[in-house]
Structures are given as C-alpha cells and as structure tokens.
Write a protein that holds these residues in place. Structure first.
Motif, PDB file in Angstrom:
ATOM      1  N   ARG A  71      10.501   1.993  -1.276  1.00 56.59           N
ATOM      2  CA  ARG A  71      11.431   2.794  -1.961  1.00 56.59           C
ATOM      3  C   ARG A  71      11.078   3.136  -3.589  1.00 56.59           C
ATOM      4  O   ARG A  71      10.482   2.368  -4.151  1.00 56.59           O
ATOM      5  N   GLU A  72      11.093   4.607  -3.652  1.00 52.52           N
ATOM      6  CA  GLU A  72      10.587   5.146  -4.877  1.00 52.52           C
ATOM      7  C   GLU A  72      11.466   4.542  -5.956  1.00 52.52           C
ATOM      8  O   GLU A  72      10.889   4.326  -7.099  1.00 52.52           O
ATOM      9  N   ASP A  73      12.919   4.568  -5.845  1.00 56.60           N
ATOM     10  CA  ASP A  73      13.770   4.023  -6.758  1.00 56.60           C
ATOM     11  C   ASP A  73      13.233   2.589  -7.321  1.00 56.60           C
ATOM     12  O   ASP A  73      13.418   2.107  -8.427  1.00 56.60           O
TER      13      ASP A  73
ATOM     14  N   VAL B 158       4.824   4.863  -1.699  1.00 57.69           N
ATOM     15  CA  VAL B 158       6.116   5.787  -1.739  1.00 57.69           C
ATOM     16  C   VAL B 158       5.853   7.080  -0.944  1.00 57.69           C
ATOM     17  O   VAL B 158       6.762   7.349  -0.469  1.00 57.69           O
ATOM     18  N   GLU B 159       4.409   7.557  -1.129  1.00 57.17           N
ATOM     19  CA  GLU B 159       4.293   8.813  -0.516  1.00 57.17           C
ATOM     20  C   GLU B 159       4.449   8.800   0.872  1.00 57.17           C
ATOM     21  O   GLU B 159       4.745   9.826   1.480  1.00 57.17           O
TER      22      GLU B 159
ATOM     23  N   ASN C  52       6.693   6.641   2.392  1.00 55.30           N
ATOM     24  CA  ASN C  52       7.608   6.251   2.850  1.00 55.30           C
ATOM     25  C   ASN C  52       7.940   4.901   3.286  1.00 55.30           C
ATOM     26  O   ASN C  52       8.674   4.537   4.119  1.00 55.30           O
TER      27      ASN C  52
ATOM     28  N   TYR D 202      10.404   1.198  -7.197  1.00 56.08           N
ATOM     29  CA  TYR D 202       9.159   1.348  -7.532  1.00 56.08           C
ATOM     30  C   TYR D 202       9.091   1.449  -9.130  1.00 56.08           C
ATOM     31  O   TYR D 202       8.366   1.006 -10.193  1.00 56.08           O
TER      32      TYR D 202
ATOM     33  N   ASP E  21       2.231   3.423  -5.195  1.00 54.54           N
ATOM     34  CA  ASP E  21       2.466   4.938  -5.507  1.00 54.54           C
ATOM     35  C   ASP E  21       2.038   5.728  -3.873  1.00 54.54           C
ATOM     36  O   ASP E  21       2.699   6.520  -3.571  1.00 54.54           O
TER      37      ASP E  21
END
Length: 459
Positions: free
Chosen positions: A306-308, A300-301, A303, A310, A297
C-alpha cells in the motif's frame, strides 16, 4: 628659510606625531625620537635616547629584535614583531632613507602596539588545538560507543549510516531500515532504541515474515478469551500492547499481506486497536521502527504494498549497505568476531594473513550474518590454534566453477604469475614501503623490488 628654522619645524612635526617613530643612522645610533616612544616602551621622561645605540638598548632588554641591521642589509622596508621588556608586542616597520647620492643615510622605524592581537592569535591557536583534541576524543568515544552496541564501522558508508541512526534516535519519528538480509537491521533498530528517550521502555520485535497471515492480527493486537477455536481461555496480550512506552520494531514488513497492511496502517496512524474478539478500544504509546529487505517502492508500483502505508513508514529511511560494498569493514569485523567467539568458547584462535586476505575477497552474499557464522564455525571446528586457508570451505556457484575450470586451461606458470601479480598489487596498496611489503609477504626486500619491477607495479 634657514637651517635653524627647518630643524625647528622638523622637531615640531616629530613631537606632533602620536605614534612611535625612531630614526637611526646607518650605525644604529638614534638621531631622532618622538615623545610617544617613551610611553610605548615604558621609559621615564628623563631617560634620554638620542645619541644611544639600538644595539645597546637591545642588550639592555628594552626591545628585541632590532630592525635596523635588517634594513641596512636589505636596503628595503622590513616589518617584524618586536617584544619589549614589559612583554608587549609591537609591529615594527623599518624604512630605509637615502641621501641625494642614493646612499643609505638613515633608518626610520615606526611601530604599533599589537599585544592584544598577538595574544588573541595565540589564544585562538590554543583553542584550535583544544577543539581538535576534543573532536578527536569525541570521535574516539563515538567509535567506542558504536562498538558497545556491537558495531564495527571503518568504511565511510557504514559510518554515515550509523551517524544518521544516532541523529534520529532522540527524535520520536518513524524510521524505515532498508537493506539486504544479514546487514544488521535489527542491531541498528536496537541501537536507535537504546539511544532514544524510550530507552527505559521495552523493545518489542515483530517478525512479520515469520507469523502466518491467519495469526498475525491475534499476535500483534492480542485476543479476548474464547475469541476463536484454540484461543487461551483467559485471552492474550498482543505484542503491540507490550510495546507501551517503548519501541515497536516491525521487521520484514514487506512480507505483510495486503489485508494486514490495512490493519497496521490504521494502528500506526491512531495508535489504537481492538483485541481480536474484543470491543474495548485500547491505546498504546510507542515509537515505530520498521525494516525490510524488499524494495518497497517497486512493490508499491506493482500494487503489492500500500502506498499510504509506505509513506507512513518511510519518514526517515536509512539504507544499510551490504558487506560487499564496504569491504574495508571485513577484516575489522573478523577481528571483532574472533575476539567475541574465542572468549565465548574459551578458545585461543588466530588467523594467518593469507586467510584474512582470502576472507576479505569473498562476496559475502549473506552479509555480516554469514561472516559471523563462518568465524564462529571456524573457531569451534579448528583443530589448531592458527586457522589457515585450507580450513575454509567456500561453496562455489556454477559460474564460479566454470571460472575455476577456465583457470586450469592456462599453464601453471601463467596461473602462478597471475596470482603472484595480484598478491603484489594488494601488498603495494596496503603497505607504504618495500620494507613493510617484505615483512608483510614474508620475503626479502630485494625480492619485493624485483617482483614490483617484473609486474610493473608502483609501490
């Protein structure tokens, strides 16, 4: 209205009552009884009860216990369960009847057949006992089953973690295992696979952190012959293709480059891929388990992940606690590894209690892996059958060394007193009695009592 009319009226009222009603004098002699009483107690119509004593009837086994003497003694309402000679159960209530002078004059008793209720209560009690036994057996089997998978879990934290893993095992859903290095993520992934419907299929592990980024795609998806310089002539099957029908375990997935993350995302979404240098789409059926010691997490913050991807991985997250947060597992793990490695290396080795205490107090930054390696090292390097604290070398950080030097700034008696107080406190927590503490510490029971009093420790 004369007395004859009153008596006739009372008799008619008694005969009309459908419940069992019986009246005795203070000596237990029956003066009145309803017809329903004979039916309830299994008596013949020609058996006369008026004039007979309830004490005699109890001796004959008609019913027991009798309520009359209790009402006579307490001079108040009394209720009890009565058993008849036919093994029926009656809820009997005795009521005192006083005359105009306030003296106990009669005892009126009425009863209801509660045989079915009592039997049901007994049945439910038996069922509760059986359910408790089955629950205990299931808990035992579950614990033994976990040990068969190589897990020793006494702490509530680890038990919850393993229960969650077992719960999702038979559901084909993506699982993300989180935790520090050495906590047992790979072992839990293997357990999930063995407990799943894919247990007959392969378990393919891909260590994303150990494969160079330039080779990751070729290792995961394979390649066709001549796809690149140095490639095998006949090509190579990738790890993803080998996972057909089984489980694909992507370990250390937080180490993937952003470019490889895109490829992995597309792959796990479509379960299709091209080999490197190939043009034929290949499909594979697998169950995905991922693991990382990174905080995805936070990545992701930042960068860097990748958020998708995750969200695709993080369908069912399971966080495995570090060993320092489940200290109650340390000594059981020591015994487990001691047994395992003693058998493996054909050694008959044991630990003394001070050594166990010392090991249980260590931080274990490397978690279970570090503990396992130390136990094996101690077993193979020990020159005696009993490992003592002198056999253990503990690497110290600068902070730990500073703390040690600070300790030496105190007088020896003060330092020894602190150590003794700490040991007594630990013994008080682990033992139920001062006798047990004495046996555990190897001193006399009076000495234990004196030391507890000296350091103001409650046993």
């Amino acid at each position: 209205m004369n007395n004859t009319t009153i008596n006739e009226e009372n008799e008619a009222i008694l005969n009309a009552i459908k419940d069992d009603l019986l009246v005795t004098d203070i000596h237990g002699v029956i003066t009145k009884v309803t017809p329903a009483m004979k039916q309830l107690y299994g008596l013949h119509d020609d058996e006369e009860l008026v004039g007979r004593s309830v004490y005699d009837l109890e001796q004959e086994g008609l019913f027991t216990p009798i309520v009359t003497p209790l009402v006579k003694k307490q001079e108040e309402r009394v209720t009890l369960i009565q058993t008849t000679r036919e093994n029926k159960k009656f809820l009997v209530t005795g009521v005192p009847v006083f005359n105009t002078k306030g003296k106990l004059w009669r005892v009126a008793t009425y009863s209801h057949d509660v045989t079915e209720l009592v039997n049901m209560k007994s049945y439910l009690e038996d069922m509760e006992g059986e359910m408790e036994r089955v629950l205990h057996e299931l808990t035992h089997l579950r614990s033994r089953h976990m040990q068969e998978h190589g897990f020793v879990a006494k702490s509530p934290e680890m038990k919850r973690c393993l229960e969650m893993a077992k719960q999702v095992a038979d559901v084909d859903v993506n699982v993300l295992l989180l935790g520090e290095s050495g906590v047992g993520k790979t072992q839990i992934a293997k357990m999930i696979h063995k407990e799943s419907m894919r247990t007959e299929g392969p378990f393919i592990e891909v260590n994303c952190g150990a494969i160079p980024a330039s080779l990751f795609e070729a290792e995961l998806f394979g390649y066709e012959g001549g796809a690149f310089t140095g490639a095998q002539r006949q090509g190579k099957i990738g790890l993803a293709e080998l996972a057909e029908g089984g489980t694909l375990f992507l370990d250390e997935i937080g180490e993937l480059s952003l470019a490889d993350q895109v490829k992995v995302l597309k792959f796990i979404q479509e379960k299709q891929f091209y080999r490197v240098g190939g043009r034929k789409m290949k499909s594979v059926d697998f169950r995905l388990i991922s693991a990382t010691n990174q905080k995805l997490d936070k990545m992701v913050e930042a960068n860097t992940f990748r958020e998708d991807l995750y969200f695709r991985l993080n369908v069912v997250p399971i966080t495995i606690p570090p060993l320092r947060e489940r200290s109650s597992d340390i000594i059981p793990l020591i015994h487990h590894f001691l047994q395992e490695f003693s058998k493996k290396h054909h050694r008959d080795i044991s630990f003394d209690k001070n050594t166990l205490y010392l090991l249980s107090e260590l931080e274990w930054k490397g978690n279970v892996r570090e503990l396992m390696n130390m136990i094996e090292r101690l077993i193979v390097t020990s020159s005696s059958r009993v490992i003592t604290a002198n056999d253990i070398t503990i690497p110290r950080s600068p902070a730990a060394k500073k703390e040690m030097y600070d300790t030496f700034s105190k007088t020896l008696p003060d330092t020894l007193a602190e150590v003794e107080a700490s040991i007594m406190q630990e013994a008080a927590l682990n033992c139920r009695t001062t006798t047990e503490m004495a046996k555990w510490l190897g001193i006399s029971q009076p000495s234990v009592v004196r030391k507890l009093k000296k350091y103001n420790i409650r046993s």
